[in-house]
Design an enzyme around this catalytic site. Structure first.
Site, PDB file in Angstrom:
ATOM      1  N   MET A 162       0.851  -1.198   0.000  1.00 13.03           N
ATOM      2  CA  MET A 162       0.000   0.000   0.000  1.00 13.03           C
ATOM      3  C   MET A 162       0.887   1.248   0.000  1.00 13.03           C
ATOM      4  O   MET A 162       0.448   2.331   0.373  1.00 13.03           O
ATOM      5  CB  MET A 162      -0.936  -0.010   1.208  1.00 13.03           C
ATOM      6  N   LEU A 206       6.750   2.872   1.407  1.00  8.51           N
ATOM      7  CA  LEU A 206       7.684   1.740   1.463  1.00  8.51           C
ATOM      8  C   LEU A 206       8.820   1.980   2.447  1.00  8.51           C
ATOM      9  O   LEU A 206       9.342   3.090   2.561  1.00  8.51           O
ATOM     10  CB  LEU A 206       8.259   1.476   0.064  1.00  8.51           C
ATOM     11  N   HIS A 207       9.166   0.930   3.181  1.00  6.37           N
ATOM     12  CA  HIS A 207      10.274   0.992   4.145  1.00  6.37           C
ATOM     13  C   HIS A 207      11.154  -0.243   3.926  1.00  6.37           C
ATOM     14  O   HIS A 207      10.916  -1.030   2.996  1.00  6.37           O
ATOM     15  CB  HIS A 207       9.722   1.075   5.578  1.00  6.37           C
ATOM     16  N   HIS A 235       9.480  -3.565   3.160  1.00 11.70           N
ATOM     17  CA  HIS A 235       9.091  -3.752   1.755  1.00 11.70           C
ATOM     18  C   HIS A 235      10.324  -4.004   0.889  1.00 11.70           C
ATOM     19  O   HIS A 235      10.284  -4.816  -0.035  1.00 11.70           O
ATOM     20  CB  HIS A 235       8.372  -2.507   1.231  1.00 11.70           C
ATOM     21  N   SER A 288       6.743  -0.973  10.068  1.00  9.69           N
ATOM     22  CA  SER A 288       5.370  -0.835   9.583  1.00  9.69           C
ATOM     23  C   SER A 288       5.198   0.592   9.079  1.00  9.69           C
ATOM     24  O   SER A 288       5.777   1.528   9.662  1.00  9.69           O
ATOM     25  CB  SER A 288       4.392  -1.076  10.748  1.00  9.69           C
TER      26      SER A 288
HETATM   27  O1  PAF Z   1      -0.171  -5.800   3.489  1.00  9.98           O
HETATM   28  C1  PAF Z   1      -0.586  -4.872   2.751  1.00  9.98           C
HETATM   29  O2  PAF Z   1       0.090  -3.860   2.535  1.00  9.98           O
HETATM   30  C2  PAF Z   1      -1.957  -4.981   2.122  1.00  9.98           C
HETATM   31  O3  PAF Z   1      -2.864  -5.602   2.977  1.00  9.98           O
HETATM   32  C3  PAF Z   1      -1.953  -5.659   0.747  1.00  9.98           C
HETATM   33  C4  PAF Z   1      -1.492  -7.110   0.833  1.00  9.98           C
HETATM   34  C5  PAF Z   1      -1.018  -4.892  -0.188  1.00  9.98           C
HETATM   35  C6  PAF Z   1      -3.358  -5.648   0.147  1.00  9.98           C
HETATM   36  O4  PAF Z   1      -3.840  -4.355  -0.005  1.00  9.98           O
END
Ligand code: PAF
Length: 282
Positions: free
Chosen positions: A30, A33-34, A37, A186
């Protein structure tokens, strides 16, 4: 690296690679990004030929009083990080592109588990997650998709969906990435004040205490859960739930624990910020 917002354009671009026999990795996110990710992108880049990072704040997985509006959005920074880690595409569709008719009427659900643990406090959340992940799989047709184990229930439900619906994709679980302090990374950590961030370390400390007690032979579910709960409460956190579950089935374990692979799942608040974390006991 190319940023694409149209489903058709992404399909066209990927079909060329597929025809050349190249493998495709998908990292659904979503945004905001960190390093967590980044570790998923690294895993995809090392395992596949073409990595697609999807960046989509999926409205249907947020409840009415949740943080959809204030969820951090920073596509330029996300693109920099994704490119630095070797991604080939960012897929950043609008809500209109993903849900042209508004809230969909067809959903993917997991009846027994969608209302447990996080699902008990976030009605509709997992049906929103499964539905958007199913859509992303059908749009991208990846060979592999990469998910972090911080969202333990999420990755478990996605694996079940893939198995039940025969999606031709292999799910790759990637370990939780923590700050040096132990705080699990997060995107929502950005909401924490410095004091809340310090207090939130009690989640990790509580999990470590439970793991250490289990290693020493403690098998009381209540005592192990209480170690985590007390650690959080002492630092002025609010506990939403702490449960010990089977890693294989996600079934809640009560009473005397047996020697199977067990995981402690936690959701708690520091200030207004909800944080989740987990740790395997064995
Ligand atoms: O973990 C997340 O960032 C979200 O739940 C996902 C898997 C991208 C679905 O929107």
């Amino acid at each position: 690296m190319k940023i694409i917002s149209s489903i058709q354009e992404l399909r066209d671009a990927l079909s060329i690679y597929r025809k050349e026999g190249k493998t495709i990795g998908l990292v659904p996110t979503m945004g905001a990004l960190h390093s967590g990710h980044a570790s998923l992108i690294d895993a995809s880049v090392s395992k596949t030929d073409v990595t697609v990072v999807s960046v989509f704040v999926n409205p249907i997985q947020f409840g009415k009083n949740e943080d959809l509006d204030k969820y951090p959005r920073c596509l330029d920074k996300d693109a920099e990080l994704a490119e630095a880690h070797g991604a080939s595409f960012i897929f950043a569709p609008s809500a209109q592109e993903m849900y042209p008719d508004g809230e969909p009427e067809t959903f993917v659900r997991n009846k027994p588990l969608e209302n447990q643990y996080c699902g008990a406090y976030r009605p509709g959340h997992f049906r929103g997650v499964l539905t958007v992940v199913a859509k992303l799989f059908l749009i991208t047709l990846p060979d592999f998709a990469f998910f972090g184990e911080k969202d333990y229930q999420q990755v478990f439900l996605i694996e079940q969906m893939v198995k039940t619906l025969n999606f031709p994709v292999q799910i790759v679980r990637c370990p939780i990435i923590r700050e040096e302090s132990g705080l699990a990374l997060s995107s929502r950590n950005a909401y924490l004040s410095e004091e809340e961030r310090q207090n939130a370390l009690s989640i990790y400390k509580g999990l470590l205490a439970a793991k250490a007690a289990f290693a020493k032979g403690e098998r009381s579910e209540t005592k192990l859960r209480n170690l985590v709960i007390q650690s959080i409460l002492l630092q002025r956190g609010t506990v939403q739930y702490v449960e010990i579950v089977s890693a294989k089935t996600l079934e809640k374990q009560v009473g005397h624990l047996h020697d199977e692979k067990l995981v402690v799942l936690v959701a708690s608040f520091f200030g207004k910020t909800r944080l989740i974390d987990n740790m395997e006991l064995t």
